[in-house]
Enzyme design. Structure first.
Site, mmCIF file in Angstrom:
data_model
loop_
_atom_site.group_PDB
_atom_site.id
_atom_site.type_symbol
_atom_site.label_atom_id
_atom_site.label_comp_id
_atom_site.label_asym_id
_atom_site.label_seq_id
_atom_site.Cartn_x
_atom_site.Cartn_y
_atom_site.Cartn_z
ATOM 1 N N HIS A 92 0.848 -1.216 0.000
ATOM 2 C CA HIS A 92 0.000 0.000 0.000
ATOM 3 C C HIS A 92 0.882 1.265 0.000
ATOM 4 C CE1 HIS A 92 -3.229 2.704 0.929
ATOM 5 N NE2 HIS A 92 -4.070 1.778 1.365
ATOM 6 N N GLU B 73 -0.497 1.152 -5.623
ATOM 7 C CA GLU B 73 -0.221 -0.056 -4.853
ATOM 8 C C GLU B 73 -0.158 -1.291 -5.738
ATOM 9 O OE1 GLU B 73 -3.316 -0.121 -1.838
ATOM 10 O OE2 GLU B 73 -3.586 2.039 -2.085
#
Length: 314
Positions: free
Chosen positions: A167, A271
């Site tokens: 992330h 991500e």
């Protein structure tokens, strides 16, 4: 030699949490907290920070650290029955002093191996036995490399499935001056519209409002062009077919206690992920997902950034 840079150091970070500091000979560095196996800093050889961490980030378990590179495992987002983004980012990882060999293309000494194994508490909410190994390394030119290896160690013969994402929060000069190249014309699931599927229109992705999309079957290379900083981030990935793009924008930023009201202007999450099709491992099988981040000066061509040189180059 007293002037020599120590490539790997274990020290205390915010609130006394253990962190590992990596330093490459030419001056680049990275910091990884054992809490969450969480990369919180990646600096180039000039000491410029490449990752965004909120000024309001709470370095206090069980809260995940806001920014850097949280690991979403064994669930990305709300794609399943577990807590948002799973539990790997809320657990204490250990340094793995004797990992199975991992072939590397880099001769760098600036790397660390971490490992996460399930606790009894974890087994209650996700009843599987696994080993999650993470290597974080700095390449000789300051690239940041993350390699995740997840192995099914179930003794009961049962397979398990999971979704995953790095992330990554990138630091940008101004979100309105940023564009992403490499995701044009692809299908995506829009998390702001009940994960409905659409096809991306337009030449490049630019930002003028909240975005939360999962791009599918993405290329192994994606570029983030920051016009103001004249800098391009290049994301190279392997084993991670999807790419999530997220920026909360003003309304959602104000609603997050661990995020500054205006900080959405200075960050962008892109991500590398495996979300649409969960990864399934039978006992003894291992999955590997690799992420390589580099930052290069943007090339100008008749006043425009020339992303093709980045995307098509080596």
């Amino acid at each position: 030699m007293s002037g020599e840079r120590i490539p790997v150091q274990l020290c205390k970070g915010v609130n006394g949490l253990d962190k590992v500091v990596l330093k490459e000979a030419k001056g680049s560095s990275a910091e990884i907290y054992l809490y969450g196996g969480h990369v919180t800093s990646w600096k180039n050889e000039n000491g410029e920070e490449m990752l965004f961490v909120s000024s309001k980030a709470i370095f206090k378990p069980p809260k995940a650290i806001r920014g850097g590179i949280p690991l979403c495992f064994p669930q990305f987002g709300s794609h399943g029955s577990l807590e948002q983004h799973g539990f790997a980012r809320n657990k204490y990882w250990s340094i793995d002093n004797d990992p199975p060999p991992l072939p590397t293309s880099s001769a760098s000494k600036a790397y660390v191996d971490l490992i996460l194994k399930p606790s009894e508490e974890d087994a209650k909410i996700w009843p599987h036995s696994y080993e999650f190994r993470l290597r974080v390394a700095l390449g000789p030119t300051g690239d940041l490399l993350l390699t995740s290896r997840v192995r099914n160690t179930n003794a009961d013969g049962k397979p398990f499935s999971f979704t995953f994402a790095y992330h990554t929060y990138f630091s940008v000069s101004d979100i309105s001056e940023v564009r992403i190249e490499g995701l044009e014309t692809l299908d995506y699931l829009d998390n702001l519209q009940n994960k409905e599927r659409f096809t991306e229109q337009g030449d490049a992705i630019t930002f003028e409002s909240e975005i939360d999309k999962i791009y599918l079957s993405t290329p192994t290379k994606i570029a983030i062009l920051d016009h103001e900083k004249k800098r391009t981030f290049v994301i190279r990935k392997d084993g991670l077919p999807d790419a999530v793009v997220w920026n909360p924008w003003d309304r959602k930023a104000k609603a997050m206690a661990d995020f500054g009201d205006d900080e959405y202007k200075y960050m962008l999450c892109v991500e590398a992920a495996a979300v649409e099709k969960p990864i399934t491992l039978r006992p003894g099988e291992e999955w590997k997902g690799r992420l390589e981040l580099s930052a290069v000066p943007s090339s100008y061509c008749s006043g425009q950034l020339d992303p093709q040189r980045v995307l098509l180059g080596t």
